[in-house]
Write a protein that holds these residues in place. Structure first.
Motif, mmCIF file in Angstrom:
data_model
loop_
_atom_site.group_PDB
_atom_site.id
_atom_site.type_symbol
_atom_site.label_atom_id
_atom_site.label_comp_id
_atom_site.label_asym_id
_atom_site.label_seq_id
_atom_site.Cartn_x
_atom_site.Cartn_y
_atom_site.Cartn_z
ATOM 1 N N VAL A 293 30.868 -37.696 -8.681
ATOM 2 C CA VAL A 293 31.740 -36.971 -7.761
ATOM 3 C C VAL A 293 31.845 -35.527 -8.253
ATOM 4 O O VAL A 293 32.132 -35.288 -9.433
ATOM 5 C CB VAL A 293 33.136 -37.598 -7.686
ATOM 6 C CG1 VAL A 293 34.015 -36.828 -6.704
ATOM 7 C CG2 VAL A 293 33.036 -39.057 -7.276
ATOM 8 N N GLU A 294 31.597 -34.589 -7.353
ATOM 9 C CA GLU A 294 31.588 -33.172 -7.729
ATOM 10 C C GLU A 294 32.568 -32.380 -6.883
ATOM 11 O O GLU A 294 32.775 -32.680 -5.699
ATOM 12 C CB GLU A 294 30.171 -32.597 -7.572
ATOM 13 C CG GLU A 294 29.150 -33.279 -8.472
ATOM 14 C CD GLU A 294 27.727 -32.832 -8.210
ATOM 15 O OE1 GLU A 294 27.088 -32.307 -9.133
ATOM 16 O OE2 GLU A 294 27.262 -33.034 -7.071
ATOM 17 N N ASP B 230 34.829 -28.179 -7.052
ATOM 18 C CA ASP B 230 34.942 -26.892 -7.750
ATOM 19 C C ASP B 230 35.727 -27.019 -9.046
ATOM 20 O O ASP B 230 35.692 -26.114 -9.884
ATOM 21 C CB ASP B 230 35.644 -25.868 -6.850
ATOM 22 C CG ASP B 230 34.792 -25.456 -5.657
ATOM 23 O OD1 ASP B 230 33.552 -25.621 -5.725
ATOM 24 O OD2 ASP B 230 35.369 -24.987 -4.654
ATOM 25 N N TYR B 231 36.436 -28.144 -9.216
ATOM 26 C CA TYR B 231 37.333 -28.296 -10.355
ATOM 27 C C TYR B 231 36.822 -29.256 -11.425
ATOM 28 O O TYR B 231 37.223 -29.158 -12.582
ATOM 29 C CB TYR B 231 38.700 -28.773 -9.873
ATOM 30 C CG TYR B 231 39.361 -27.791 -8.939
ATOM 31 C CD1 TYR B 231 40.104 -26.726 -9.433
ATOM 32 C CD2 TYR B 231 39.218 -27.911 -7.556
ATOM 33 C CE1 TYR B 231 40.707 -25.815 -8.576
ATOM 34 C CE2 TYR B 231 39.810 -27.003 -6.691
ATOM 35 C CZ TYR B 231 40.549 -25.954 -7.205
ATOM 36 O OH TYR B 231 41.130 -25.044 -6.354
ATOM 37 N N PHE B 232 35.953 -30.171 -11.050
ATOM 38 C CA PHE B 232 35.510 -31.171 -12.024
ATOM 39 C C PHE B 232 34.254 -31.875 -11.533
ATOM 40 O O PHE B 232 33.908 -31.828 -10.340
ATOM 41 C CB PHE B 232 36.607 -32.213 -12.267
ATOM 42 C CG PHE B 232 36.966 -33.027 -11.047
ATOM 43 C CD1 PHE B 232 36.289 -34.207 -10.735
ATOM 44 C CD2 PHE B 232 37.988 -32.612 -10.194
ATOM 45 C CE1 PHE B 232 36.599 -34.944 -9.618
ATOM 46 C CE2 PHE B 232 38.313 -33.348 -9.071
ATOM 47 C CZ PHE B 232 37.618 -34.516 -8.776
ATOM 48 N N VAL B 233 33.594 -32.522 -12.480
ATOM 49 C CA VAL B 233 32.518 -33.480 -12.187
ATOM 50 C C VAL B 233 32.898 -34.775 -12.890
ATOM 51 O O VAL B 233 33.207 -34.769 -14.085
ATOM 52 C CB VAL B 233 31.151 -32.986 -12.691
ATOM 53 C CG1 VAL B 233 30.081 -34.044 -12.419
ATOM 54 C CG2 VAL B 233 30.770 -31.661 -12.046
ATOM 55 N N ALA B 234 32.915 -35.875 -12.160
ATOM 56 C CA ALA B 234 33.286 -37.175 -12.720
ATOM 57 C C ALA B 234 32.191 -38.185 -12.439
ATOM 58 O O ALA B 234 31.630 -38.206 -11.336
ATOM 59 C CB ALA B 234 34.605 -37.659 -12.121
ATOM 60 N N THR B 235 31.882 -39.005 -13.438
ATOM 61 C CA THR B 235 30.832 -40.007 -13.286
ATOM 62 C C THR B 235 31.351 -41.381 -13.693
ATOM 63 O O THR B 235 31.789 -41.568 -14.829
ATOM 64 C CB THR B 235 29.604 -39.652 -14.150
ATOM 65 O OG1 THR B 235 29.114 -38.356 -13.778
ATOM 66 C CG2 THR B 235 28.489 -40.679 -13.949
ATOM 67 N N TRP B 236 31.289 -42.305 -12.754
ATOM 68 C CA TRP B 236 31.604 -43.717 -13.004
ATOM 69 C C TRP B 236 30.308 -44.449 -13.334
ATOM 70 O O TRP B 236 29.284 -44.227 -12.681
ATOM 71 C CB TRP B 236 32.190 -44.367 -11.762
ATOM 72 C CG TRP B 236 33.636 -44.177 -11.509
ATOM 73 C CD1 TRP B 236 34.633 -45.106 -11.628
ATOM 74 C CD2 TRP B 236 34.304 -42.987 -11.036
ATOM 75 N NE1 TRP B 236 35.853 -44.575 -11.277
ATOM 76 C CE2 TRP B 236 35.681 -43.291 -10.916
ATOM 77 C CE3 TRP B 236 33.856 -41.703 -10.719
ATOM 78 C CZ2 TRP B 236 36.610 -42.347 -10.490
ATOM 79 C CZ3 TRP B 236 34.772 -40.763 -10.298
ATOM 80 C CH2 TRP B 236 36.140 -41.088 -10.185
#
Length: 265
Positions: free
Chosen positions: A119-120, A122-128
């Motif tokens: 999930v991308e 402007d504030y973060f990138v998160a990976t499950w």
């Protein structure tokens, strides 16, 4: 519902975009749910609020849920194996954030597949990383091996102290699965009582860890960890950390292993 016989065919799938909104009240509820105290005024008072970066993971939870709803894996047997978060900018106190999601790699572990959901914003990138038993054997690459644990004595030690009502609070942020609140549901998966949300445990560990390092938990810029075993609300688990040039490697009892965090003011 879309289904496929080959888990590898999901690699690169666009899971869509979504604009999520939240208020200062939501961010404060999150802080309380991961262990902030009433005296942590910049986490629980709107006048000086700093939003915890891990709040992003609740805003993006729709993405792995979306992949499951499309039939990529059995949502009843899949497990949340690990989580990564890279902070690009501080979350605003309230507002709307545009998120885009996709399937990253799909690894073939033989008896299981591991789906990465990225999930991308402007504030973060998160990976499950989602472990799906029964979906391996499609001829794909196995992916990276589990990294070796740190060696030597820890240079940072503290405790993660959880509250008895912590899962009751955390589930109000969106993960309403019954295993976190209902003893009957917990018994079905072989647990003696409701278990902590993995993301709650991981996020909660950053508060005492930051204090021990002389940092502020809202200054978190990098976080990752593997979910190795359940933790129960009301329990206390030791946090052991090993400082390095790029942050701290740590573990939380037997619940979280292979974890890493970095804080920057």
């Amino acid at each position: 519902m879309t289904t496929t016989l080959n888990a590898g065919s999901w690699r690169g799938t666009d899971l869509g975009t979504r604009t999520v909104s939240y208020t200062e009240r939501d961010a404060i509820l999150y802080a309380l749910a991961v262990g902030a105290k009433a005296t942590d005024l910049d986490l629980v008072m709107e006048d000086r609020l700093r939003v915890l970066p891990t709040f992003a993971l609740t805003l993006a939870q729709w993405a792995p849920d979306e992949l499951g709803s499309r039939g990529a894996f059995d949502t009843k047997t899949a497990l949340h194996g690990s989580q990564e978060l890279t902070v690009l900018a501080p979350l605003p106190r309230s507002g709307e954030i545009a998120l885009s999601a996709r399937v990253g790699e799909v690894w073939d572990k033989g008896a299981a597949a591991v789906f990465e959901v990225v999930v991308e914003s402007d504030y973060f990138v998160a990976t499950w990383s989602l472990f799906a038993p029964g979906y391996g054997g499609f001829g794909g690459e196995r992916g990276p091996s589990k990294p070796a644990g740190p060696s030597g004595d820890p240079t940072v030690t503290t405790d993660l102290v959880t509250a008895g009502n912590q899962t009751a609070l955390y589930r109000l942020l969106g993960d309403m699965h019954h295993i976190h609140i209902d003893p009957v549901a917990a018994a079905v998966i072989g647990q003696p009582r409701p278990i902590m949300h993995g993301l709650c445990t991981l996020a909660a560990s950053t508060l005492p860890l930051a204090r021990e390092l002389g940092s502020h938990p809202a200054d978190l810029v990098q976080l990752s960890g593997r979910f190795a075993a359940p933790m129960f609300p009301g329990d206390t688990q030791p946090i052991r950390g090993w400082l390095g040039d790029r942050g701290v490697d740590f573990e939380v009892g037997g619940a979280i292993t292979g974890a890493h965090a970095r804080f920057e003011a």
